[in-house]
Each structure stands twice: as C-alpha cells, then as structure tokens.
Write an enzyme that holds these catalytic residues in place. Structure first.
Site, PDB file in Angstrom:
ATOM      1  N   SER A  54      70.278  69.521   8.594  1.00  0.00           N
ATOM      2  CA  SER A  54      71.631  70.073   8.750  1.00  0.00           C
ATOM      3  C   SER A  54      71.939  70.558  10.167  1.00  0.00           C
ATOM      4  O   SER A  54      73.103  70.776  10.493  1.00  0.00           O
ATOM      5  CB  SER A  54      71.857  71.217   7.762  1.00  0.00           C
ATOM      6  N   LYS A  96      71.493  77.963  10.710  1.00  0.00           N
ATOM      7  CA  LYS A  96      72.881  77.533  10.953  1.00  0.00           C
ATOM      8  C   LYS A  96      73.385  78.151  12.255  1.00  0.00           C
ATOM      9  O   LYS A  96      72.800  79.060  12.810  1.00  0.00           O
ATOM     10  CB  LYS A  96      73.816  77.974   9.813  1.00  0.00           C
TER      11      LYS A  96
END
Length: 181
Positions: A54, A96
């Site tokens: 991701s 993230k």
C-alpha cells in the site's frame, strides 16, 4: 611439611568470592542492558516490517522501517509524514502517509489529492492509477489525521475506515533499514 609447590590456602576458597563478584557484576550488567534495550524499544524507536504494497513505490512490501516513538509526545503529526498507526477496524499496525490533519477538508478529485481546496502535488504516487476516482471532501475532526497509502489504487486507508485518532499513532518513520539505498 609443605613444599613450595603446594598452596598454603585452598585456591577454591580464595577465588570463589572474587568469582562470585564477577559473575554477579556480569549478570547485573546483562540485566541492565536488557532493561535499557526494552525501554528503548518500547519508548524510543522500534523496527517494523511492512507487510503490504500500500505504500509502494515509496516503501516496498517486506521493507524494515525504524519508527520514532519519542516525538509523538512533543508534537502532533504533520502533513506528508509517514506514520505507523493502529487500524481502527482491526488494531493491526498499518503504515500510511498523513495527508490531512484536524480541521482540514480533504478529498480526491479525478485522482488528485485536494486539501483545503488546493490540489496537492505528490511526486511519490502514480496519479494515472487514480484517474476517474473521486472521494469527499470530508472534514477531519480535531485530534485526528487522514491517512492514505501512496499506492492509492490498492491501499486500505482513511477512505475506508475514516480519520484516525492521533493517539492511535505508534510512531513516525525515522529511517528505512531494509532495503538499503
């Protein structure tokens, strides 16, 4: 009669107290070093392994990161920082990028990140993967951050689970330990 080669005193009795003191010092040193390492690991820095794609191309799957756990006590995360946080749905650790902070308006317009009405230039993502994608805008509540993966097409992030409480952030990226370079 004692010869010059025979000890006048039993060697074991003479050396045992010194031996015990050395052993005790070594055990105490080792225990102290272990406590310091655990404190550093718990409160200062921690290595983490990335288990998803991701954050590609910025951080590949399998990378080992060193996260800073100290500065979280001094200041809230800033836009653009990469953090490790707890997924609000599962509690699992996720890596993230902070794209918006409390009070910000955040959205995606045709694949382009928009914060407070301004399109954000992000050289670390592939906008072609996001063509035709729209999200928001949403307002990030105070004390929260909006997290996105750099691989926006595959990332499960705040678009799926919403803004993340700042207290759920475990640390911010300090260095990439592996791969080198």
């Amino acid at each position: 009669m004692t010869t010059a080669l025979e000890p006048a005193v039993d060697d074991e009795e003479v050396e045992r107290p010194d031996h015990d003191a050395k052993t005790t010092r070594r055990v105490l040193w080792f225990a102290g070093a272990l406590v310091v390492m655990l404190l550093i690991h718990s409160f200062v820095v921690e290595p983490v392994r990335v288990r998803s794609n991701s954050m590609e191309p910025t951080i590949p799957s399998g990378a080992v990161l060193l996260i800073d756990k100290v500065t979280l006590r001094a200041r809230d995360p800033h836009r653009g920082e990469i953090v490790v946080a707890s997924d609000p749905r599962t509690g699992a650790s996720i890596v993230k990028r902070v794209v918006a902070i409390g009070g910000d308006s955040v959205g995606i317009d045709n694949g382009q990140l928009v914060v407070n009405g301004v399109k954000v230039v992000e050289h670390y993502i592939d906008n072609d993967d996001m063509d035709g994608f729209y999200f928001g805008p949403d307002i990030v509540p105070p004390g929260h951050v909006f997290l996105l993966g750099d691989n926006r097409a595959t990332s499960e992030d705040s678009r799926a689970f919403g803004p993340v409480d700042v207290d759920a952030i475990d640390g911010r990226l300090l260095a990439t330990l592996w791969p080198l370079g």
